[in-house]
Design a protein around this motif. Sequence first.
Motif, mmCIF file in Angstrom:
data_model
loop_
_atom_site.group_PDB
_atom_site.id
_atom_site.type_symbol
_atom_site.label_atom_id
_atom_site.label_comp_id
_atom_site.label_asym_id
_atom_site.label_seq_id
_atom_site.Cartn_x
_atom_site.Cartn_y
_atom_site.Cartn_z
ATOM 1 N N THR A 158 -14.504 -15.614 14.749
ATOM 2 C CA THR A 158 -14.640 -16.801 15.598
ATOM 3 C C THR A 158 -15.080 -16.468 17.016
ATOM 4 O O THR A 158 -15.031 -15.317 17.451
ATOM 5 C CB THR A 158 -13.319 -17.584 15.657
ATOM 6 N N SER A 159 -15.475 -17.505 17.738
ATOM 7 C CA SER A 159 -15.970 -17.348 19.104
ATOM 8 C C SER A 159 -14.887 -16.891 20.078
ATOM 9 O O SER A 159 -15.197 -16.462 21.184
ATOM 10 C CB SER A 159 -16.567 -18.670 19.592
ATOM 11 N N ARG A 160 -13.627 -16.968 19.694
ATOM 12 C CA ARG A 160 -12.532 -16.496 20.546
ATOM 13 C C ARG A 160 -12.146 -15.054 20.256
ATOM 14 O O ARG A 160 -11.117 -14.569 20.734
ATOM 15 C CB ARG A 160 -11.314 -17.409 20.374
ATOM 16 N N GLY A 161 -12.967 -14.378 19.466
ATOM 17 C CA GLY A 161 -12.696 -12.978 19.178
ATOM 18 C C GLY A 161 -11.645 -12.756 18.121
ATOM 19 O O GLY A 161 -11.070 -11.667 18.030
ATOM 20 N N VAL A 162 -11.365 -13.781 17.305
ATOM 21 C CA VAL A 162 -10.344 -13.684 16.260
ATOM 22 C C VAL A 162 -11.017 -13.540 14.905
ATOM 23 O O VAL A 162 -11.853 -14.372 14.531
ATOM 24 C CB VAL A 162 -9.421 -14.918 16.262
ATOM 25 N N LEU A 163 -10.658 -12.487 14.179
ATOM 26 C CA LEU A 163 -11.058 -12.364 12.787
ATOM 27 C C LEU A 163 -9.930 -12.970 11.965
ATOM 28 O O LEU A 163 -8.786 -12.510 12.033
ATOM 29 C CB LEU A 163 -11.264 -10.904 12.405
ATOM 30 N N GLN A 164 -10.250 -14.016 11.209
ATOM 31 C CA GLN A 164 -9.203 -14.783 10.540
ATOM 32 C C GLN A 164 -9.495 -14.882 9.053
ATOM 33 O O GLN A 164 -10.640 -15.132 8.639
ATOM 34 C CB GLN A 164 -9.110 -16.182 11.145
ATOM 35 N N ALA A 165 -8.453 -14.666 8.229
ATOM 36 C CA ALA A 165 -8.577 -14.716 6.777
ATOM 37 C C ALA A 165 -7.835 -15.924 6.234
ATOM 38 O O ALA A 165 -6.676 -16.168 6.593
ATOM 39 C CB ALA A 165 -8.035 -13.434 6.156
ATOM 40 N N GLY A 171 -7.313 -22.594 1.447
ATOM 41 C CA GLY A 171 -7.529 -22.570 2.888
ATOM 42 C C GLY A 171 -6.321 -22.144 3.702
ATOM 43 O O GLY A 171 -6.337 -22.193 4.926
ATOM 44 N N GLU A 172 -5.263 -21.690 3.034
ATOM 45 C CA GLU A 172 -4.052 -21.272 3.743
ATOM 46 C C GLU A 172 -4.326 -20.036 4.600
ATOM 47 O O GLU A 172 -5.011 -19.105 4.189
ATOM 48 C CB GLU A 172 -2.944 -20.954 2.725
ATOM 49 N N ASP A 173 -3.783 -20.042 5.820
ATOM 50 C CA ASP A 173 -3.954 -18.925 6.744
ATOM 51 C C ASP A 173 -3.205 -17.703 6.216
ATOM 52 O O ASP A 173 -2.009 -17.765 5.951
ATOM 53 C CB ASP A 173 -3.401 -19.334 8.122
ATOM 54 N N LYS A 174 -3.916 -16.561 6.077
ATOM 55 C CA LYS A 174 -3.297 -15.359 5.531
ATOM 56 C C LYS A 174 -3.035 -14.292 6.602
ATOM 57 O O LYS A 174 -1.985 -13.693 6.649
ATOM 58 C CB LYS A 174 -4.178 -14.761 4.427
ATOM 59 N N TRP A 175 -4.010 -14.033 7.478
ATOM 60 C CA TRP A 175 -3.787 -13.089 8.572
ATOM 61 C C TRP A 175 -4.846 -13.286 9.652
ATOM 62 O O TRP A 175 -5.886 -13.894 9.415
ATOM 63 C CB TRP A 175 -3.752 -11.632 8.109
ATOM 64 N N ARG A 176 -4.546 -12.759 10.855
ATOM 65 C CA ARG A 176 -5.469 -12.854 11.990
ATOM 66 C C ARG A 176 -5.456 -11.537 12.767
ATOM 67 O O ARG A 176 -4.425 -10.886 12.882
ATOM 68 C CB ARG A 176 -5.063 -13.976 12.936
ATOM 69 N N LEU A 177 -6.619 -11.187 13.295
ATOM 70 C CA LEU A 177 -6.754 -10.039 14.180
ATOM 71 C C LEU A 177 -7.469 -10.513 15.447
ATOM 72 O O LEU A 177 -8.558 -11.082 15.363
ATOM 73 C CB LEU A 177 -7.590 -8.945 13.520
ATOM 74 N N THR A 215 -4.688 -7.023 4.239
ATOM 75 C CA THR A 215 -3.608 -7.140 5.221
ATOM 76 C C THR A 215 -4.084 -7.407 6.640
ATOM 77 O O THR A 215 -3.299 -7.844 7.484
ATOM 78 C CB THR A 215 -2.772 -5.856 5.240
ATOM 79 N N GLY A 216 -5.346 -7.104 6.925
ATOM 80 C CA GLY A 216 -5.827 -7.235 8.293
ATOM 81 C C GLY A 216 -5.453 -6.062 9.172
ATOM 82 O O GLY A 216 -5.659 -6.103 10.392
ATOM 83 N N GLN A 217 -4.935 -4.996 8.597
ATOM 84 C CA GLN A 217 -4.569 -3.817 9.388
ATOM 85 C C GLN A 217 -5.829 -3.136 9.917
ATOM 86 O O GLN A 217 -6.744 -2.823 9.158
ATOM 87 C CB GLN A 217 -3.770 -2.832 8.540
ATOM 88 N N MET A 218 -5.875 -2.890 11.225
ATOM 89 C CA MET A 218 -7.037 -2.276 11.842
ATOM 90 C C MET A 218 -7.184 -0.830 11.391
ATOM 91 O O MET A 218 -6.210 -0.072 11.349
ATOM 92 C CB MET A 218 -6.917 -2.323 13.366
ATOM 93 N N LEU A 219 -8.404 -0.444 11.020
ATOM 94 C CA LEU A 219 -8.693 0.929 10.615
ATOM 95 C C LEU A 219 -9.266 1.741 11.764
ATOM 96 O O LEU A 219 -8.794 2.831 12.070
ATOM 97 C CB LEU A 219 -9.690 0.923 9.445
ATOM 98 N N TRP A 220 -10.306 1.214 12.394
ATOM 99 C CA TRP A 220 -10.912 1.908 13.527
ATOM 100 C C TRP A 220 -11.808 0.948 14.301
ATOM 101 O O TRP A 220 -12.159 -0.129 13.837
ATOM 102 C CB TRP A 220 -11.723 3.133 13.092
ATOM 103 N N GLN A 221 -12.140 1.361 15.523
ATOM 104 C CA GLN A 221 -13.123 0.669 16.360
ATOM 105 C C GLN A 221 -14.075 1.707 16.922
ATOM 106 O O GLN A 221 -13.645 2.770 17.352
ATOM 107 C CB GLN A 221 -12.450 -0.093 17.500
ATOM 108 N N GLN A 222 -15.359 1.381 16.905
ATOM 109 C CA GLN A 222 -16.385 2.309 17.361
ATOM 110 C C GLN A 222 -17.264 1.619 18.407
ATOM 111 O O GLN A 222 -17.831 0.552 18.146
ATOM 112 C CB GLN A 222 -17.250 2.753 16.189
ATOM 113 N N PRO A 223 -17.361 2.177 19.632
ATOM 114 C CA PRO A 223 -18.212 1.542 20.648
ATOM 115 C C PRO A 223 -19.692 1.623 20.282
ATOM 116 O O PRO A 223 -20.186 2.686 19.923
ATOM 117 C CB PRO A 223 -17.901 2.348 21.912
#
Length: 385
Positions: A158-165, A171-177, A215-223
Amino acid sequence: MQKVFKQAVTIALTLGVLAGCAGEEESIQKAPLPVVESNFTPVKGWSHKVGSGVGQYFSNLSPAMGYGKLYVADRDGIVQALDPETGKVIWTQDLESDVTAKLSGGLTLSYGKVFIGTENAEVIALDEETGEEVWRSKVEGEVLAAPLVDEGLVIVNTSRGVLQALDADNGEDKWRLSGDVPTLTLRGDSAPVSISGGVFWGQANGRLAGALINTGQMLWQQPIGSPKGSTEIDRLVDVDAQPVISGERLYAVGYNGNLVAIDLRTGQPVWKRSYSSANNFIVAGSQVYLITDKDHIVAVDARSGTEIWQNKELEYRLLTSPVVINGNIVVGDSEGYLHWLDPYTGEFTAQQLVDDSGIAVPPLSVDDGYLIMTRDGQINKMQMP
């Protein structure tokens, strides 16, 4: 009300950068239409108009083919299923209620449904066979990119920087990052991609991220790019292009950043090259094809990152993302022209005027030709000669 689309914003921002640096009036002009001797002329099969199209609004509403049908939509909420052979309407659904539907991201087909995102911060699921609305869920921000559907989930960036599942069935909300969103960003977001239980997406803070789908668990971020300069415009680093998975590599590109090839196993870069882009790109064969922020079309070796060719003749003509049709690289522009290029040399092979309302999304390749949708909602089925 946002009436500009992303590349127009990019040009305006570029103008601001140049004016700020030079201290005097400068202008960036759209390249004149190249004179091209076409090697072929596609033949129109059928035409159809869906609603009012998208006008000059930013939109990623691309036609989608699946379940034996062609699915199309306009920004105001008209969604249709068409017979791909004749263009005949199979069903129509109007999603406009008390307010304009503002359809903006999609269409994505999976699990017997059509998934669409909106500027009203909604994700909508329709039955692919009847067009009936199955569910509608609110999410954290506008959905400007196509939803990803995998492992029973609908995932939106989303435009607010949220990755949502969301659950694909109800359509039930499962997780958000949640991610950081700078004060100033380009209009647009990266559509997520997935492989082997991982989901990957670009962020407005200049990073490419990976997480576990279930689960939405973060694995890594790469610049992909790092903010530089003294102004907010100088420091734009959005990664708005959809990442591309090819073999064991994940490719990504950022605005004011780099084109990067990443090893999927380690999350580490294999190579980086300095290209600035907010457009989706493709990997075809052993080459990466992308559109830069100046609307230069570039071919890069996918293995090494070495530039193979660059075509600058469509500079600032507000190009769509590239696609491959009948062995050619094809892009549309804001004046409604389709441009065909040789994938090995970058030289033009053909050119056609489709519609002067302009082209917002790339053509859709099909078995016997391609489909092109213009900004006013005109859809043409074209066949190669």
